[in-house]
Write a protein that holds these residues in place. Structure first.
Motif, PDB file in Angstrom:
ATOM      1  N   SER A  30     -25.174 -18.456  37.274  1.00 56.74           N
ATOM      2  CA  SER A  30     -25.073 -17.812  38.584  1.00 56.74           C
ATOM      3  C   SER A  30     -23.922 -18.412  39.378  1.00 56.74           C
ATOM      4  N   LEU A  51     -20.670 -16.967  38.167  1.00 54.64           N
ATOM      5  CA  LEU A  51     -20.399 -15.649  38.745  1.00 54.64           C
ATOM      6  C   LEU A  51     -19.904 -15.792  40.185  1.00 54.64           C
ATOM      7  N   SER A  69     -23.203  -8.449  39.638  1.00 53.26           N
ATOM      8  CA  SER A  69     -24.174  -9.537  39.455  1.00 53.26           C
ATOM      9  C   SER A  69     -25.593  -8.994  39.382  1.00 53.26           C
ATOM     10  N   VAL A 108     -24.257 -15.778  44.499  1.00 54.16           N
ATOM     11  CA  VAL A 108     -22.953 -15.117  44.533  1.00 54.16           C
ATOM     12  C   VAL A 108     -22.561 -14.812  45.973  1.00 54.16           C
TER      13      VAL A 108
END
Length: 456
Positions: A65, A68, A99, A150
């Motif tokens: 995560s 990203l 995402s 994100v």
């Protein structure tokens, strides 16, 4: 508004203002892991070993995560540095859409592969059953972890670290408050044991999800409600993926390496696995300021590189290295006196606490090397050179950390694994810091990006 122009602010002040909220936020988030470890440890050694097995996997997904987020933040910060705010907003929105789609697929796969994955890592019997109870709930709440990460990365990329810090702190407080309630039960709430830790995490994630999207839309105006055209979306996603995939892979290297070493240590018994899990959690907590610096350096490097101010990039990284050395020395001294007490608080079993303490005494002296690696990797991610950042992580994780640990298990007992980990931190840190400063000096001198030295 807490947003600042990172191309004009004093470098030291910018690092402090960007890292301080993240220091508080990351401290709060990591405290979740320690609190879970503490309360799950009260259930028994098998439950603690089960949680230790999950740590590399949950950290790998959290790191994915973060990768990203690093991809989105890199292109947004450099676009903002170039003065293209409307385009940065489009990139931010498309990153969140991508995402969402990606994490839904990944969570589904994870949910149906819990048993085979953890069997491969060395879990079996009752420990594997406990892992399954925990991880299936964890996977269901995964979208509420990834999307806010994100969003927070994008918010930081435009120069605002205050709101991401606040979101992380409040989310952690919710999680910490609910964890003992759901594990042990109280009043109408039944005792859910290890599943309770996963449920409290899920509830906190939902809060984070709502608040992060609200901030990125209302406060930062970096979210478009309208959907992109297919060509726009593909263009944005291509830019993000080019950076995000190597960055995500780099972020996953450390937890994967920990997972491999956990498997190597499984042959020594549940006590050693549980102690290694306790030790790595405390080590992660001690590394929080270094993680805050790596979070701060990305937006600073990205915006200044986009504004063609390479000298400020070099000064920022050198300053972060200096702070890393000072902090590492402080941690080494502190744990020399406090490691046994801290380990015994978290691990109720005295043998587990003793092994965890010996881990901390050995590895704490080397965390500066780990700090150099994550700061340098974050800087290269922000520059759009995430393959170089990945190479830094690979040097530490799979050229040094895993092979040296494996050799230690072949020839010595488990304590020599701790020395192998310390050696991997020191050697990789010296190599990565030297390389990073050399690359940046060449780039500044030639006023270009020296591809011959970039691994890309």
């Amino acid at each position: 508004m807490a947003t600042i122009d990172l191309t004009k602010a004093d470098i030291r002040n910018a690092i402090v203002k960007q890292s301080t909220p993240m220091l508080l936020g990351i401290t709060a988030v990591f405290s979740i892991s320690l609190v879970d470890t503490y309360f799950v440890g009260k259930l028994g050694t098998k439950e603690l070993a089960a949680l230790s097995f999950t740590f590399p996997v949950t950290m790998a997904i959290a790191s994915l995560s973060a990768g990203l987020g690093a991809g989105a933040a890199s292109i947004v910060s450099r676009t903002m540095g170039e003065g293209e705010q409307s385009h940065a907003k489009r990139l931010s929105t498309d990153s969140l859409i991508f995402s969402s789609l990606f994490v839904t697929l990944l969570g589904t796969i994870g949910f149906f592969t819990v048993d085979p994955l953890f069997s491969l890592l060395g879990a079996k019997g009752e420990t594997l059953a406990l892992i399954s109870q925990y991880m299936k709930i964890w996977y269901l709440s995964m979208p509420f972890l990834v999307i806010p990460m994100v969003a927070n990365a994008v918010i930081r990329s435009v120069g605002n670290a205050k709101w991401p810090g606040i979101i992380m702190v409040v989310s952690a407080l919710i999680n910490i408050g609910l964890t003992p309630l759901f594990i042990f039960g109280y009043g109408p709430v039944p005792a859910m044991h290890i599943e309770g830790a996963a449920i409290s995490t899920a509830i906190a994630r939902i809060f984070t999800f709502v608040l992060a999207l609200y901030v990125i839309y209302k406060h930062e105006d970096m979210l478009l409600i309208c959907l992109p055209s297919l060509s726009q979306f593909i263009n944005s996603v291509t830019k993000v993926i080019k950076i995000a995939l190597p960055a995500a892979a780099g972020s996953v290297v450390n937890p994967l390496a920990i997972g491999v070493v956990t498997g190597l240590l499984a042959s020594y018994g549940d006590n050693v696995v549980a102690a290694f899990g306790v030790g790595t959690r405390i080590e992660s907590f001690a590394s929080i300021p270094l993680l805050a610096l790596s979070a701060a350096i990305g937006p600073i490097v990205g915006q200044n590189w986009g504004a063609d101010q390479k000298g400020r990039v070099i000064k920022s990284i050198k300053y972060c290295y200096s702070i890393t050395l000072i902090w590492a020395f402080s941690v080494t001294v502190g744990l020399y006196f406090l490691a046994p007490s801290i380990a015994s608080i978290i691990a109720s079993d005295s043998s587990v606490a003793d092994i965890a303490s010996s881990y901390l005494l050995v590895v704490s002296s080397s965390i500066a090397g780990y700090g150099f690696v994550i700061i340098s990797a974050a800087a290269f991610n922000a520059l759009g050179k995430s393959t170089t950042g990945l190479a830094h992580y690979l040097v530490r994780g799979f050229v040094l950390y895993v092979p040296l640990s494996w050799l230690a298990t072949l020839w010595f007992d488990y304590q020599w694994v701790f020395y192998a980990i310390a050696a991997s931190n020191i050697v990789s840190g010296i190599f990565v810091a030297t390389y990073t400063l050399y690359w940046l000096k060449v780039a500044k001198k030639n006023d270009c990006e020296p591809n011959a030295f970039s691994f890309q």
